[in-house]
Write a protein that holds these residues in place. Structure first.
Motif, PDB file in Angstrom:
ATOM      1  N   ASP A 375       0.821  -1.214   0.000  1.00 40.54           N
ATOM      2  CA  ASP A 375       0.000   0.000   0.000  1.00 40.54           C
ATOM      3  C   ASP A 375       0.853   1.262   0.000  1.00 40.54           C
ATOM      4  N   GLN A 376       2.007   1.219   0.664  1.00 41.09           N
ATOM      5  CA  GLN A 376       2.889   2.385   0.676  1.00 41.09           C
ATOM      6  C   GLN A 376       3.431   2.712  -0.710  1.00 41.09           C
ATOM      7  N   LYS A 377       3.484   1.720  -1.574  1.00 40.93           N
ATOM      8  CA  LYS A 377       4.004   1.927  -2.928  1.00 40.93           C
ATOM      9  C   LYS A 377       2.934   2.369  -3.919  1.00 40.93           C
ATOM     10  N   ALA A 450       2.737  17.238  -7.126  1.00 47.15           N
ATOM     11  CA  ALA A 450       3.298  17.944  -5.965  1.00 47.15           C
ATOM     12  C   ALA A 450       2.416  19.131  -5.620  1.00 47.15           C
ATOM     13  N   PHE A 451       2.526  19.563  -4.362  1.00 42.13           N
ATOM     14  CA  PHE A 451       1.934  20.803  -3.885  1.00 42.13           C
ATOM     15  C   PHE A 451       3.068  21.775  -3.554  1.00 42.13           C
ATOM     16  N   TYR A 452       2.838  23.057  -3.769  1.00 38.21           N
ATOM     17  CA  TYR A 452       3.802  24.091  -3.398  1.00 38.21           C
ATOM     18  C   TYR A 452       3.127  25.033  -2.412  1.00 38.21           C
ATOM     19  N   ILE A 453       3.748  25.193  -1.252  1.00 45.32           N
ATOM     20  CA  ILE A 453       3.159  25.952  -0.153  1.00 45.32           C
ATOM     21  C   ILE A 453       4.044  27.152   0.161  1.00 45.32           C
ATOM     22  N   PRO A 454       3.486  28.358   0.249  1.00 39.25           N
ATOM     23  CA  PRO A 454       4.295  29.511   0.645  1.00 39.25           C
ATOM     24  C   PRO A 454       4.956  29.276   2.005  1.00 39.25           C
ATOM     25  N   ARG A 455       6.189  29.690   2.121  1.00 35.13           N
ATOM     26  CA  ARG A 455       6.929  29.450   3.366  1.00 35.13           C
ATOM     27  C   ARG A 455       6.282  30.132   4.569  1.00 35.13           C
ATOM     28  N   ILE A 471       8.775  17.115   3.359  1.00 39.90           N
ATOM     29  CA  ILE A 471       8.717  18.440   2.740  1.00 39.90           C
ATOM     30  C   ILE A 471      10.131  18.810   2.295  1.00 39.90           C
ATOM     31  N   SER A 472      10.251  19.367   1.105  1.00 37.21           N
ATOM     32  CA  SER A 472      11.563  19.729   0.578  1.00 37.21           C
ATOM     33  C   SER A 472      11.538  21.163   0.084  1.00 37.21           C
ATOM     34  N   ALA A 473      12.701  21.696  -0.181  1.00 38.93           N
ATOM     35  CA  ALA A 473      12.776  23.019  -0.774  1.00 38.93           C
ATOM     36  C   ALA A 473      12.252  22.963  -2.200  1.00 38.93           C
ATOM     37  N   VAL A 526       5.779  19.709  -1.487  1.00 37.82           N
ATOM     38  CA  VAL A 526       5.313  18.451  -0.919  1.00 37.82           C
ATOM     39  C   VAL A 526       5.013  17.528  -2.087  1.00 37.82           C
ATOM     40  N   SER A 527       5.903  16.599  -2.332  1.00 39.35           N
ATOM     41  CA  SER A 527       5.694  15.643  -3.409  1.00 39.35           C
ATOM     42  C   SER A 527       4.694  14.582  -2.948  1.00 39.35           C
ATOM     43  N   THR A 528       3.847  14.143  -3.865  1.00 40.18           N
ATOM     44  CA  THR A 528       2.945  13.030  -3.543  1.00 40.18           C
ATOM     45  C   THR A 528       3.583  11.683  -3.840  1.00 40.18           C
ATOM     46  N   ASP A 529       4.789  11.694  -4.358  1.00 38.02           N
ATOM     47  CA  ASP A 529       5.524  10.446  -4.595  1.00 38.02           C
ATOM     48  C   ASP A 529       6.255  10.054  -3.313  1.00 38.02           C
ATOM     49  N   GLN A 530       5.469   9.748  -2.294  1.00 39.12           N
ATOM     50  CA  GLN A 530       5.977   9.332  -0.991  1.00 39.12           C
ATOM     51  C   GLN A 530       4.893   8.494  -0.332  1.00 39.12           C
TER      52      GLN A 530
END
Length: 627
Positions: A375-377, A450-455, A471-473, A526-530
């Motif tokens: 399921d995680q994959k 992916a989602f992009y969120i203001p810092r 979460i990554s840069a 925030v990538s959804t590939d996780q």
């Protein structure tokens, strides 16, 4: 607690129908009477009479200890009461002092400062995070009046300490984590009048925490320190199985221990759901039945006035433990012991349940681990954010084996002025009882890459991190011209709730979307590939009922903070009319509407909306999507 089908449609698990909620005036009168009565009068006169009981005796009664140094506090009162906070902590330390296999630690604090305890049981006291054995997390007292799991766990841990061979063999193969009281502040708001429709204990705690928040609605927003502590444990220990132990009310039926999880028909973790259906459920049901209990499904009546109309098979949203567990691929079972069964019977059934779960995890844990990894994959292209009940019931569920209900009749009642259900305490089986499953897709969305969120959205980012979401840069300096196009949602219509719910004024919206070019220097990605990508989507797609948007985390986008003065706007509008034929035509067309023509503010606002001075962030959802 019970729920109607309409309550499920609104994702408010176990809300009482209006027909059985007491009016404020009734409460006011009752409070005045209670204050004027002595304590003895209150105990004699105001304890709510409950329906008659079916007689019960079970093999699990042999688990009770009545003498010696290791009687648990609940056993010492013949299950009349449950130990208070300090006594609970002392007994946990006594267990730890008696065995090197048991460790006790504090994992966080409630708002009052009271510490939340975690008890760890592992062979040799080894670290469950590194010893390679599957781990079961049993959580009690999220609703602290529903405290069966604490006293059942203490009996089981006592039996381990005093040499129970079966438990010793199990702990060679698995680890056990116990949170004896999660809602520690509500636990100390205890008394005879905490829970009207529950048989014991006489000092049951209160449903909500010290801030009057229901912890069992906090699994997505993580407002409370209690739930953030639980999430830390789940992220740190990665339990293979999570038991959230409650007591349910509502309809009367023969089952004393009911439980559920999101079914494979509506699951974001289908492999886990299949393991629960094919392995776990049969083992637990067999163990409970052998011990004299009657295990049953976690269902809710669709009509509080007519049980024979059928039951709802609920699909939990992620604000609840089993809904969140389904999204994050943490196998989660919601146990709901039946409130009308005596506390003693419920505690014994919970003991049997926990032991059976340990046994299944020991024997079939490898298959569960494989299911979790599968399921995680998963990376589905679409995701269902909300389910609703089918209109057509399934009549096959109880076609061969009936639902084990309790007989009832309806009698005119002079208090409510209508007919009320009276449960008769006699077994009644229902063949072909209609079952309405939450299996219809109510909201389905495309999962972005992916989602992009203001810092500056630091609260949202901190809650994502608390969930364990990676979460990554962002790709610094890149815009749409150099990377995949981004999409932004704009709120076209919205409606705020009229009253607060769990400390928030929730909001629903309708959206339009369009591609945007954005400098991403001030964003995180925030990538959804996780493994937690589906959870990220449930939290960040504003169309989801448990999204941060609908919980009100972005309400700032509904306010405007710059305005136009007529002395500046009027000459600007005159310039626009002189040079922009399109705007001039639109304005003249609007003037044909008398209401608009007679409204100076609306006429001025027409031009302000079209000017470069207008707030370009107003009603813009700040989280960007990459599809």
């Amino acid at each position: 607690m019970t729920a109607t089908r309409s309550a499920h449609a609104n994702y408010s698990h176990r809300r009482k129908p209006a027909s059985v909620r007491l009016r404020a005036a009734v409460f006011a009168g009752l409070s005045a009477f209670a204050l004027s009565a002595t304590a003895a009068d209150r105990e004699a006169g105001l304890t709510a009479p409950l329906p008659p009981l079916l007689p019960w005796k079970g093999q699990s009664e042999s688990l009770i200890v009545t003498r010696g140094d290791w009687i648990t506090p609940a056993e010492a009162t013949n299950f009349a009461t449950t130990p208070d906070y300090e006594t609970t902590r002392v007994f946990a330390q006594k267990l730890a002092a008696a065995s090197p296999d048991i460790q006790v630690q504090d994992i966080g604090n409630a708002a009052s400062g009271r510490a939340i305890q975690l008890i760890t049981l592992s062979a040799g006291g080894s670290d469950p995070r590194t010893n390679g054995k599957p781990t079961l997390l049993a959580q009690a007292g999220i609703h602290s009046g529903e405290i069966d799991g604490k006293d059942a766990s203490f009996m089981l841990l006592r039996d381990y300490v005093t040499g129970n061979a079966e438990l010793r063999a199990l702990i060679e193969k698995v680890n056990l984590l116990v949170i004896p009281i999660l809602n520690v502040d509500g636990h100390e708001r205890a008394g005879l009048y905490s829970r009207m429709n529950q048989r014991g204990p006489n000092n049951a705690g209160w449903r909500t925490n010290g801030n009057n928040l229901n912890l069992n609605r906090d699994y997505t927003k993580l407002d409370t320190p209690e739930l953030r502590a639980v999430m830390d444990i789940i992220n740190d220990y990665q339990p293979e199985l999570y038991l959230d132990i409650h007591v349910t009310d509502g309809e009367d039926y023969q089952y004393d221990i009911t439980y559920g999880y999101n079914g494979a028909f509506a699951s974001d973790s289908p492999a886990i759901a299949q393991w629960l259906e094919q392995h776990f459920q049969g083992d637990v049901d067999a163990a409970l039945s052998a011990a004299g209990h009657i295990p049953g499904p976690l269902v809710f009546g669709v009509n509080s006035k007519e049980f024979s109309d059928g039951v709802s098979h609920w699909t939990a949203s992620p604000r609840f433990s089993n809904g969140l567990g389904d999204l994050r691929h943490t196998p989660t079972v919601l146990i709901e012991n039946h409130s009308l069964k005596p506390f003693r019977q419920r505690v014994l059934g919970t003991y049997v349940f926990i032991k059976a779960a340990l046994n299944t995890l020991a024997e079939k844990g490898d298959a569960l681990t494989t299911a979790i990894q599968s399921d995680q994959k998963r990376r589905p292209q679409n995701q269902v954010l909300a389910w609703r009940a089918s209109e057509t019931p399934d009549l096959t569920v109880y076609a061969e084996k009936p639902f084990k209900g309790i007989d009832y009749e309806k009698r005119p009642n002079r208090i409510s002025g209508t007919e009320e259900v009276v449960w008769l305490g006699k077994a009644k089986d229902y063949l072909n009882l209609p079952v309405y499953r939450d299996e219809i897709k109510a909201i389905e969305v495309q999962v972005p890459k992916a989602f992009y969120i203001p810092r500056h959205e630091d609260l949202v980012i901190s809650r994502l991190k608390a969930h364990g979401i990676a979460i990554s840069a962002a790709e610094l300096g890149k815009t749409q011209n150099h990377s995949t196009p981004l999409t932004q949602f704009t709120v076209q219509a919205h409606e705020f709730a009229k009253v607060p719910f769990e400390g928030h004024f929730r909001v629903e919206g309708q959206f339009t979307e369009k591609p945007v070019q954005v400098d991403l220097n001030n964003y995180v990605k925030v990538s959804t590939d996780q493994p937690l990508g589906l959870l990220a989507t449930a939290l960040l797609d504003p169309r989801g009922p448990d999204s941060f948007f609908q919980w009100g985390f972005f309400n700032q986008i509904f306010q405007r903070t710059e305005y136009a003065e007529a002395y500046a706007l009027v000459p600007l509008a005159e310039k626009v009319l002189a040079f922009d034929a399109k705007v001039k035509g639109e304005f003249e067309k609007r003037l044909q509407d008398k209401a608009f023509a007679d409204d100076p503010a609306a006429r001025l606002n027409f031009f302000y909306l079209r000017s470069p001075y207008y707030d370009q962030q107003y009603l813009k959802y700040p989280v960007l999507m990459q599809y």
